[in-house]
Scaffold this active site. Structure first.
Site, PDB file in Angstrom:
ATOM      1  CG  HIS A  72      73.273  35.347  38.565  1.00 44.19           C
ATOM      2  ND1 HIS A  72      72.150  35.668  39.297  1.00 44.19           N
ATOM      3  CD2 HIS A  72      72.892  34.368  37.712  1.00 44.19           C
ATOM      4  CE1 HIS A  72      71.143  34.900  38.908  1.00 44.19           C
ATOM      5  NE2 HIS A  72      71.575  34.096  37.962  1.00 44.19           N
ATOM      6  CE1 TYR A 200      70.982  40.233  46.811  1.00 44.95           C
ATOM      7  CE2 TYR A 200      70.309  39.732  49.055  1.00 44.95           C
ATOM      8  CZ  TYR A 200      71.073  39.448  47.936  1.00 44.95           C
ATOM      9  OH  TYR A 200      71.941  38.381  47.957  1.00 44.95           O
ATOM     10  N   PRO A 292      71.504  36.214  56.262  1.00 44.92           N
ATOM     11  CG  PRO A 292      69.458  35.244  55.703  1.00 44.92           C
ATOM     12  CD  PRO A 292      70.233  35.765  56.853  1.00 44.92           C
ATOM     13  CE  LYS A 296      80.040  38.113  50.938  1.00 38.15           C
ATOM     14  NZ  LYS A 296      79.990  37.609  49.575  1.00 38.15           N
ATOM     15  CE1 TYR A 384      75.098  39.458  47.179  1.00 39.06           C
ATOM     16  CE2 TYR A 384      75.794  38.653  45.029  1.00 39.06           C
ATOM     17  CZ  TYR A 384      74.870  38.685  46.061  1.00 39.06           C
ATOM     18  OH  TYR A 384      73.729  37.925  45.978  1.00 39.06           O
TER      19      TYR A 384
HETATM   20  P1  RFL Z   1      75.549  23.245  58.647  1.00 35.82           P
HETATM   21  O1  RFL Z   1      75.133  23.290  57.207  1.00 35.82           O
HETATM   22  O2  RFL Z   1      74.577  23.691  59.654  1.00 35.82           O
HETATM   23  O3  RFL Z   1      76.040  21.767  58.940  1.00 35.82           O
HETATM   24  C1  RFL Z   1      76.305  21.338  60.252  1.00 35.82           C
HETATM   25  C2  RFL Z   1      76.080  19.852  60.313  1.00 35.82           C
HETATM   26  O4  RFL Z   1      76.381  19.397  61.629  1.00 35.82           O
HETATM   27  C3  RFL Z   1      75.367  18.480  62.024  1.00 35.82           C
HETATM   28  N1  RFL Z   1      75.297  18.411  63.484  1.00 35.82           N
HETATM   29  C4  RFL Z   1      75.771  17.383  64.193  1.00 35.82           C
HETATM   30  N2  RFL Z   1      76.439  16.276  63.840  1.00 35.82           N
HETATM   31  C5  RFL Z   1      76.765  15.403  64.816  1.00 35.82           C
HETATM   32  N3  RFL Z   1      76.447  15.590  66.134  1.00 35.82           N
HETATM   33  C6  RFL Z   1      75.780  16.687  66.532  1.00 35.82           C
HETATM   34  N4  RFL Z   1      75.436  16.840  67.805  1.00 35.82           N
HETATM   35  C7  RFL Z   1      75.422  17.653  65.545  1.00 35.82           C
HETATM   36  N5  RFL Z   1      74.774  18.833  65.586  1.00 35.82           N
HETATM   37  C8  RFL Z   1      74.711  19.285  64.327  1.00 35.82           C
HETATM   38  C9  RFL Z   1      74.096  19.038  61.392  1.00 35.82           C
HETATM   39  O5  RFL Z   1      73.078  18.051  61.278  1.00 35.82           O
HETATM   40  C10 RFL Z   1      74.623  19.500  60.043  1.00 35.82           C
HETATM   41  O6  RFL Z   1      74.536  18.502  59.050  1.00 35.82           O
HETATM   42  O7  RFL Z   1      76.869  24.121  58.883  1.00 35.82           O
HETATM   43  P2  RFL Z   1      78.145  24.339  57.901  1.00 35.82           P
HETATM   44  O8  RFL Z   1      78.600  23.052  57.301  1.00 35.82           O
HETATM   45  O9  RFL Z   1      79.061  25.182  58.691  1.00 35.82           O
HETATM   46  O10 RFL Z   1      77.554  25.202  56.681  1.00 35.82           O
HETATM   47  C11 RFL Z   1      77.089  26.513  56.850  1.00 35.82           C
HETATM   48  C12 RFL Z   1      75.937  26.800  55.899  1.00 35.82           C
HETATM   49  O11 RFL Z   1      74.985  25.769  55.993  1.00 35.82           O
HETATM   50  C13 RFL Z   1      75.268  28.163  56.184  1.00 35.82           C
HETATM   51  O12 RFL Z   1      76.231  29.130  56.534  1.00 35.82           O
HETATM   52  C14 RFL Z   1      74.482  28.689  54.972  1.00 35.82           C
HETATM   53  O13 RFL Z   1      73.401  27.858  54.673  1.00 35.82           O
HETATM   54  C15 RFL Z   1      73.979  30.110  55.229  1.00 35.82           C
HETATM   55  N6  RFL Z   1      73.144  30.624  54.140  1.00 35.82           N
HETATM   56  C16 RFL Z   1      73.718  31.117  52.980  1.00 35.82           C
HETATM   57  N7  RFL Z   1      75.057  31.068  52.800  1.00 35.82           N
HETATM   58  C17 RFL Z   1      75.615  31.504  51.623  1.00 35.82           C
HETATM   59  O14 RFL Z   1      76.836  31.451  51.479  1.00 35.82           O
HETATM   60  N8  RFL Z   1      74.837  31.987  50.572  1.00 35.82           N
HETATM   61  C18 RFL Z   1      73.478  32.055  50.670  1.00 35.82           C
HETATM   62  O15 RFL Z   1      72.827  32.432  49.691  1.00 35.82           O
HETATM   63  C19 RFL Z   1      72.873  31.639  51.921  1.00 35.82           C
HETATM   64  N9  RFL Z   1      71.529  31.667  52.079  1.00 35.82           N
HETATM   65  C20 RFL Z   1      71.747  30.621  54.283  1.00 35.82           C
HETATM   66  C21 RFL Z   1      70.957  31.165  53.226  1.00 35.82           C
HETATM   67  C22 RFL Z   1      71.126  30.088  55.412  1.00 35.82           C
HETATM   68  C23 RFL Z   1      69.754  30.104  55.522  1.00 35.82           C
HETATM   69  N10 RFL Z   1      69.182  29.530  56.700  1.00 35.82           N
HETATM   70  C24 RFL Z   1      68.164  28.572  56.690  1.00 35.82           C
HETATM   71  C25 RFL Z   1      69.814  29.776  57.970  1.00 35.82           C
HETATM   72  C26 RFL Z   1      69.587  31.184  53.310  1.00 35.82           C
HETATM   73  C27 RFL Z   1      68.961  30.682  54.479  1.00 35.82           C
HETATM   74  C28 RFL Z   1      67.468  30.764  54.552  1.00 35.82           C
HETATM   75  C1  PHB Z   2      69.008  32.016  48.154  1.00 33.66           C
HETATM   76  O1  PHB Z   2      68.841  31.875  46.917  1.00 33.66           O
HETATM   77  O2  PHB Z   2      68.595  31.187  48.960  1.00 33.66           O
HETATM   78  C2  PHB Z   2      69.678  33.254  48.644  1.00 33.66           C
HETATM   79  C3  PHB Z   2      70.259  34.116  47.733  1.00 33.66           C
HETATM   80  C4  PHB Z   2      70.878  35.265  48.203  1.00 33.66           C
HETATM   81  C5  PHB Z   2      70.925  35.527  49.551  1.00 33.66           C
HETATM   82  C6  PHB Z   2      70.365  34.640  50.465  1.00 33.66           C
HETATM   83  C7  PHB Z   2      69.731  33.494  50.021  1.00 33.66           C
HETATM   84  O3  PHB Z   2      71.523  36.661  49.994  1.00 33.66           O
END
Ligand code: RFL
Ligand code: PHB
Length: 389
Positions: A72, A200, A292, A296, A384
């Site tokens: 993109h 957005y 989100p 990032k 971004y």
């Molecule tokens: P995770 O992915 O939460 O993984 C942590 C792992 O640790 C495990 N765990 C344990 N393991 C052993 N013993 C325990 N007691 C434990 N407790 C927990 C968990 O089961 C899990 O498998 O953290 P990590 O690896 O630091 O990764 C971070 C990302 O997952 C997170 O920052 C992103 O998903 C945030 N996020 C986005 N980030 C982006 O860069 N671009 C995006 O577009 C974006 N969109 C989003 C998002 C997060 C969202 N939610 C649901 C919060 C959109 C959403 C809706």
């Molecule tokens: C997504 O596609 O899940 C998404 C994209 C952009 C964002 C957050 C989530 O800023």
């Protein structure tokens, strides 16, 4: 069992770090509380910065990302009927890649066996011990038996709710936190996206985001009060709301379909500093959370593990006594900038319950400025696509 680095958590941070360490010949074991299927069932990030794409390329695990990821060169900010395009390619010469976190995790997971990365799923009661010493260890239960892993370092990659950050005494760190008065309700559906780039939208009824996973799979969000329950949002109600909030143009192009997944995620800004305590290095969501809005979170997890892998390689391979002590400052410098960007985009694009006409006028003035100033659009674009590591 004995290893050099015990990694807690097999999300993107833990698996990326495990692969980076294995590539350097450093021994490690990853402990994950959930099953592999459960980890892959979580629908999260969708937008990858170059830092994350390059990390997957460095590991030689980017074949599917290159084939299936969508490049993109821009995204859009909508305010009512106005659409402001941020031309990432023209303003920065860079782009972002749309490729789901689920797919990144799958690529890392599937390569672990062949690369000798030991991942133990369904590890219960994970506990950290003696983290302030040079000989920490981790205990866990599996199939009813307690196991122990002795190591030199522990990498806490266990997300916001994991035990690693809790192992740091309150007096040894500081938590910075802002909680927002809403969550994002997300829907994933096998329908073509309403627009070829992300939108957005700041609408008087609230925030909306049009995103995607592929040409045939869409991801949309609206903000909802924290008291709302997913069950209160039928698919039809959600599609109706998106159609209004995304504005007449994009709204009219929405294709509706049954939800493959629907969930509400609260919004939070959080930083725990420092990111190292003794022999424990915190990485990813274990150390910080961003709302989100800036896309990032996953990308910060990637930059953290690059710094952590470099620090651990310095310690084990280059005999560099300062490698570990520099980790936290290096990682935090980038974390704080992403925190600022995610917070500012959240403040700009959401309607807050306590806001009056003045706060709204400030949003309109800022959006006017962004629309009219290349410098303002460049600042947004630079953040971004991702700041340098
Ligand atoms: P995770 O992915 O939460 O993984 C942590 C792992 O640790 C495990 N765990 C344990 N393991 C052993 N013993 C325990 N007691 C434990 N407790 C927990 C968990 O089961 C899990 O498998 O953290 P990590 O690896 O630091 O990764 C971070 C990302 O997952 C997170 O920052 C992103 O998903 C945030 N996020 C986005 N980030 C982006 O860069 N671009 C995006 O577009 C974006 N969109 C989003 C998002 C997060 C969202 N939610 C649901 C919060 C959109 C959403 C809706
Ligand atoms: C997504 O596609 O899940 C998404 C994209 C952009 C964002 C957050 C989530 O800023």
């Amino acid at each position: 069992m004995k290893t050099q680095v015990c990694i807690i958590g097999a999300g993107p941070a833990g698996l990326m770090l495990g692969h980076l360490l294995r590539a350097e010949g450093i021994e490690c074991v990853v402990l994950e509380r959930q099953s592999g299927d459960y980890v892959l069932g979580r629908i999260r990030a969708g937008v990858l910065e170059t830092v994350t794409v390059d990390l997957m390329a460095r590991l030689g695990l980017d074949a599917r990302l290159k084939a299936e990821g969508l490049v993109h060169g821009g995204f859009n900010l909508a305010d009512g009927e106005r659409l402001i395009r941020i031309d990432l390619a023209e303003l920065t010469g860079k782009h972002v890649t749309v490729y789901g976190q689920t797919e990144v995790t799958r690529d890392l997971m599937e390569a672990s066996a062949e690369r000798g990365l030991d991942v133990i799923y369904e590890a219960g009661d994970v506990a950290l011990h003696d983290v302030d010493s040079d000989a920490p260890y981790v205990t866990y239960t599996r199939d009813g038996a307690t196991q122990r892993i002795d190591c030199r370092f522990i990498a806490g990659c266990d997300g916001f709710h994991g035990p690693s950050r809790q192992a740091v005494p309150a007096s040894a760190g500081q938590a910075f936190e802002k909680v927002y008065p809403f969550g994002w309700l997300g829907i994933l559906a096998d329908v073509p996206p309403c627009n070829h780039e992300l939108i957005y939208a700041n609408h008087e009824r609230g925030f909306a985001l049009a995103s995607m996973r592929s040409e045939t799979r869409s991801r949309y969000y609206v903000d909802v009060p924290l008291t709302d329950k997913v069950e209160e949002w039928s698919d039809d109600r959600l599609w109706d709301e998106l159609t209004i909030r995304l504005g007449p143009d994009a709204g009219s192009r929405i294709t509706r379909g049954p939800a493959l997944e629907k969930s509400i995620a609260p919004l939070r800004s959080f930083v725990f500093a420092p990111m190292r305590y003794g022999s424990l290095l915190l990485c990813g969501d274990a150390a910080h959370i961003v709302p989100p809005t800036g896309a990032k979170g996953l990308n910060l997890a990637a930059s953290d593990v690059l710094y952590a892998a470099d620090a651990l390689t310095g310690f084990f391979r280059r005999n560099d006594p300062d490698a570990i002590s520099g980790y936290s400052d290096k990682a935090l410098a980038r974390v704080w900038k992403s925190e600022r960007f995610s917070w500012s985009l959240t403040m700009l694009m959401h309607r807050f319950p306590q806001d009056g006409p003045f706060e709204r006028a400030m949003q309109v003035a800022e959006l006017d400025y962004i629309a009219s100033s290349r410098a303002a659009r460049t600042a947004i674009a630079e953040n971004y696509v991702g700041l340098p590591v």
